[in-house]
Design a protein around this motif. Structure first.
Motif, PDB file in Angstrom:
ATOM      1  N   LYS A  55       0.813  -1.221   0.000  1.00  0.00           N
ATOM      2  CA  LYS A  55       0.000   0.000   0.000  1.00  0.00           C
ATOM      3  C   LYS A  55       0.842   1.265   0.000  1.00  0.00           C
ATOM      4  O   LYS A  55       0.340   2.352  -0.293  1.00  0.00           O
ATOM      5  CB  LYS A  55      -0.919   0.035   1.236  1.00  0.00           C
ATOM      6  N   ARG A  57       1.950   2.628   2.644  1.00  0.00           N
ATOM      7  CA  ARG A  57       1.447   3.446   3.750  1.00  0.00           C
ATOM      8  C   ARG A  57       2.599   4.121   4.475  1.00  0.00           C
ATOM      9  O   ARG A  57       3.548   3.464   4.869  1.00  0.00           O
ATOM     10  CB  ARG A  57       0.698   2.564   4.758  1.00  0.00           C
ATOM     11  N   SER A 143      -8.336  -1.798   3.081  1.00  0.00           N
ATOM     12  CA  SER A 143      -8.842  -1.680   1.720  1.00  0.00           C
ATOM     13  C   SER A 143      -7.675  -1.845   0.744  1.00  0.00           C
ATOM     14  O   SER A 143      -6.558  -1.408   1.015  1.00  0.00           O
ATOM     15  CB  SER A 143      -9.532  -0.341   1.535  1.00  0.00           C
ATOM     16  N   ASN A 145      -6.177  -0.618  -1.802  1.00  0.00           N
ATOM     17  CA  ASN A 145      -5.786   0.498  -2.661  1.00  0.00           C
ATOM     18  C   ASN A 145      -4.446   1.035  -2.186  1.00  0.00           C
ATOM     19  O   ASN A 145      -4.105   0.893  -1.016  1.00  0.00           O
ATOM     20  CB  ASN A 145      -6.835   1.621  -2.562  1.00  0.00           C
ATOM     21  N   SER A 151     -10.865   3.807  -2.173  1.00  0.00           N
ATOM     22  CA  SER A 151     -11.026   2.375  -1.922  1.00  0.00           C
ATOM     23  C   SER A 151     -11.584   1.664  -3.145  1.00  0.00           C
ATOM     24  O   SER A 151     -12.396   2.209  -3.884  1.00  0.00           O
ATOM     25  CB  SER A 151     -11.953   2.169  -0.733  1.00  0.00           C
ATOM     26  N   GLU A 180     -16.597   1.528   3.180  1.00  0.00           N
ATOM     27  CA  GLU A 180     -15.974   0.759   4.263  1.00  0.00           C
ATOM     28  C   GLU A 180     -16.938   0.538   5.433  1.00  0.00           C
ATOM     29  O   GLU A 180     -17.911   1.285   5.598  1.00  0.00           O
ATOM     30  CB  GLU A 180     -14.726   1.473   4.793  1.00  0.00           C
TER      31      GLU A 180
END
Ligand code: TXA
Ligand code: MG
Length: 315
Positions: A55, A57, A143, A145, A151, A180
């Motif tokens: 991701k 992140r 999610s 993405n 998402s 979500e």
């Protein structure tokens, strides 16, 4: 990870294949009724670290654990009182509950970002259900993405955003809810709405006989989902970018800096992410001030450094 992602129809043999990939520590695109999830074995720290890597992140938000039913969920978290009541009323469904983590849950500490609570959901989607039963464990799944993007509600969205970072995506068509899950937790015994989502807060209020409140205006608990900063914070002081321990310090190593315990002797950021919270707990338990070796600020290193900066921030 540069393997080719297989986009497969959700037939029994493909679901069994996806379950086998989960067991091998691979990432699977899992359709749920809310959005597609990026699923990994919640007990496998390296696999969970790979979620964050895929991701991109920049920080470690705690992830939602997906269980096939309340019985399995109860092996991970503690359900009583209102949490039990809403779980029994709305599961399976678009509801995530944040409850105390069981000490014997056995999930990777990266899933909860070191917290002593855990977010759990029992999805209703038949393919998610079949996958969880076939796998026989629990999966962590945000999610599917890239970080900061919207998402995914179709398998194609997942492929477009994360293609080749997953072993397989089970294509079950568009997600029926498309939003979500609603996240409910409890603060000082009061139900709080941590994220509005697919299950209207009103129906939860009807079940409980009181409306979940917005989270308390606590700087450690910002209301915005994904902005949660109530991560595990060590009680000891934390000094960053240390090449050597100063007197009395517990040095957390990385790469060439070996320290008292190393996040990754070989300098592998996925391994370092997988071990981060366990080693912080270990260092904290040693009761000494903590020093941490420099971590490269790219890939998962950004999320590791974000977490370390929070741990080192004055409090
Ligand atoms: O519908 C959904 O919930 C989807 C599908 C795949 O199930 N999953 C999803 O996960 O949206 P994710 O990772 O994007 O959202 C997880 C959020 C975190 O940002 C955080 O706000 C909250 O769940 N969360 C997780 N663990 C928590 C905890 N222990 N305490 C408070 N909030 C937590
Ligand atoms: Mg998300």
């Amino acid at each position: 990870m540069t393997e080719e992602t297989r986009l497969l129809a959700p037939e029994a043999e493909h679901i069994a294949y996806a379950a086998m990939m989960l067991a091998r520590g691979k990432l699977v695109g899992m359709p749920t009724e809310t959005v597609y999830g990026l699923a990994a074995d919640a007990r496998n720290a390296q696999a969970v670290a790979a979620i964050y890597a895929a991701k991109g992140r920049p920080s470690f938000n705690p992830l939602i654990v997906h269980a096939p039913d309340l019985g399995v969920a109860s092996q991970i978290g503690e359900f009583s009182g209102e949490a039990l009541r809403v779980a029994e009323s709305f599961w399976p469904g678009a509801l995530t509950l944040v409850v105390p983590l069981r000490p014997d849950a056995g999930i990777a500490s990266l899933v909860t970002a070191g917290l002593d609570t855990v977010a759990i959901r029992v999805p209703a989607h038949p393919v998610a259900q079949d996958l969880l039963h076939s796998f026989g464990g629990v999966v962590a799944a945000p999610s599917a993405n890239p970080s900061g993007r919207i998402s995914p509600t179709t398998a194609q969205h997942v492929l477009d955003g994360l293609g080749n970072k997953l072993a397989v995506i089970l294509d079950a068509g568009p997600c029926p809810v498309g939003l979500e899950s609603t996240i409910i937790g409890w603060q000082d015994g009061v139900p709080v709405l941590l994220r509005p989502g697919g299950l209207p807060a009103e129906v939860i209020a009807d079940c409980l006989g009181r409306a979940p409140l917005p989270p308390a205006a606590n700087p450690d608990r910002p209301a915005a989902p994904g902005m949660l900063s109530s991560h595990y914070a060590p009680t000891a002081s934390v000094r960053l970018n240390a090449f050597e321990a100063e007197a009395g310090e517990f040095l957390i190593g990385f790469g060439p800096v070996s320290g008292d315990a190393s996040l990754s002797p070989s300098g592998d950021l996925v391994e370092a992410a997988a071990r981060l919270f366990d080693i912080l707990h270990l260092a904290d338990a040693a009761g000494q001030p903590i020093a941490v070796a420099p971590i490269p600020d790219h890939g998962l290193g950004r999320a590791i450094n974000d977490r370390l900066r929070r741990a080192a921030a004055p409090r």
